[in-house]
Design a protein around this motif. Structure first.
Motif, short mmCIF file in Angstrom:
data_model
loop_
_atom_site.label_atom_id
_atom_site.label_comp_id
_atom_site.label_asym_id
_atom_site.label_seq_id
_atom_site.Cartn_x
_atom_site.Cartn_y
_atom_site.Cartn_z
N SER A 88 53.33 31.08 48.05
CA SER A 88 54.90 31.06 48.56
C SER A 88 54.75 29.51 49.63
O SER A 88 56.25 29.61 49.86
CB SER A 88 55.02 32.18 49.46
OG SER A 88 54.19 32.02 50.35
N THR A 89 54.26 28.74 49.24
CA THR A 89 54.53 27.65 49.88
C THR A 89 53.54 26.27 48.80
O THR A 89 52.79 26.97 48.49
CB THR A 89 54.08 27.55 51.38
OG1 THR A 89 52.24 27.86 51.63
CG2 THR A 89 54.56 28.65 51.95
N GLU A 91 51.29 24.46 50.70
CA GLU A 91 50.21 24.82 51.57
C GLU A 91 49.87 25.23 50.91
O GLU A 91 47.96 25.25 49.89
CB GLU A 91 50.55 24.76 53.01
CG GLU A 91 51.14 24.21 53.45
CD GLU A 91 52.09 23.66 53.67
OE1 GLU A 91 52.98 24.53 53.34
OE2 GLU A 91 52.85 22.70 54.15
N GLU A 146 63.05 33.45 53.38
CA GLU A 146 61.34 32.62 53.56
C GLU A 146 60.20 33.64 53.91
O GLU A 146 60.08 34.43 53.55
CB GLU A 146 61.47 32.68 54.76
CG GLU A 146 60.18 31.84 56.01
CD GLU A 146 60.45 31.71 57.78
OE1 GLU A 146 59.52 31.37 58.15
OE2 GLU A 146 61.94 32.18 58.18
N ALA A 152 60.59 27.31 50.11
CA ALA A 152 59.77 26.19 50.15
C ALA A 152 60.38 24.93 49.64
O ALA A 152 60.53 23.82 49.46
CB ALA A 152 58.06 26.46 49.53
#
Length: 250
Positions: A88-89, A91, A146, A152
């Protein structure tokens, strides 16, 4: 072998010659897999434990949403199963690439992919962009806020998701009236369509939706770029950035 379209693609990107034996049938679907053409090089599986048992792999790659009965059965039979959560990111994408590299003993290749991802993100940060708002709108009136990869991607493109001011997190339904009142600068749709008329897509036919999603404000980004997280997810951000530039010039 891999049983999930996202681990399929990560494994195809990271694995060395002869390491990857089988990918899921979804890996060959160009609607959801960026590496659909490459998937033809591998044996196809349908995520069934019986298939895994007969192939006898040293390592099974699966998603956390892969059929749990099959995963649990394989573990009871002594197979090593490693599950990857959906990213989801960015990172999270980096972490998944590096983890795949460790599992396959291909850390150097994984770092090459991470460097490619980071370079692409840096390129996006260096380019100026107008502060425009974006709404992701899907069949059955769903949007992504979010905690989703779509969110993202919007942030990586330097844009603002309308869900920030609406208090929407994750994937939720948004009434058409609320979407219209939010008046996004850009409306994002996928490229997949139903072959026959479907109630799920009636929201796209409403005159109010057509009024706010027309011309340069409407952007179609293929679902395959942000269903799974990988270096190719940057393409979705680049497409959004290009759309923002066209809208800003109006």
């Amino acid at each position: 072998m891999s049983m999930n379209v996202c681990t399929d693609q990560l494994a195809m990107l990271v694995a060395g010659e002869g390491q990857l034996h089988s990918v899921s049938n979804l890996a060959a679907d160009p609607g959801i897999s960026v590496l659909a053409d490459e998937a033809g090089r591998y044996v196809v599986n349908h995520g069934m434990g019986e298939e895994v048992f007969l192939m006898g792999p040293d390592l099974v790659l699966a998603g956390t949403f892969t059929a749990q009965p099959a995963v649990e059965m394989l573990r009871r039979l002594g197979f090593r199963v490693e599950q990857f959560p959906p990213e989801s990111t960015f990172e999270g994408i980096r972490d998944s690439i590096r983890r795949m590299g460790q599992l396959l003993g291909r850390q150097e290749r994984a770092e090459e992919l991470v460097a490619e991802l980071e370079a692409g993100l840096d390129d996006l940060l260096r380019e100026p962009v107008a502060n425009l708002s974006v709404a992701v709108y899907s069949a059955n009136s769903y949007t992504s806020g979010e905690g989703s990869l779509s969110h993202a991607v919007i942030e990586a493109a330097g844009l603002t998701n309308i869900t920030d001011k609406l208090g929407i997190a994750g994937v939720q339904r948004i009434p058409l009236e609320q979407l219209v009142l939010a008046d996004p600068d850009i409306v994002v749709l996928g490229e997949q369509h139903y072959e026959k008329p479907a109630l799920a897509q009636e929201n796209f036919q409403h005159p109010a939706f057509r009024a706010i999603a027309s011309g340069d404000r409407l952007v179609r980004i293929p679902d395959r770029y942000w269903i799974c997280g990988a270096p190719f997810t940057l393409e979705a951000a680049r497409m959004l950035r290009q759309a923002a530039g066209e809208v800003a010039e109006q």
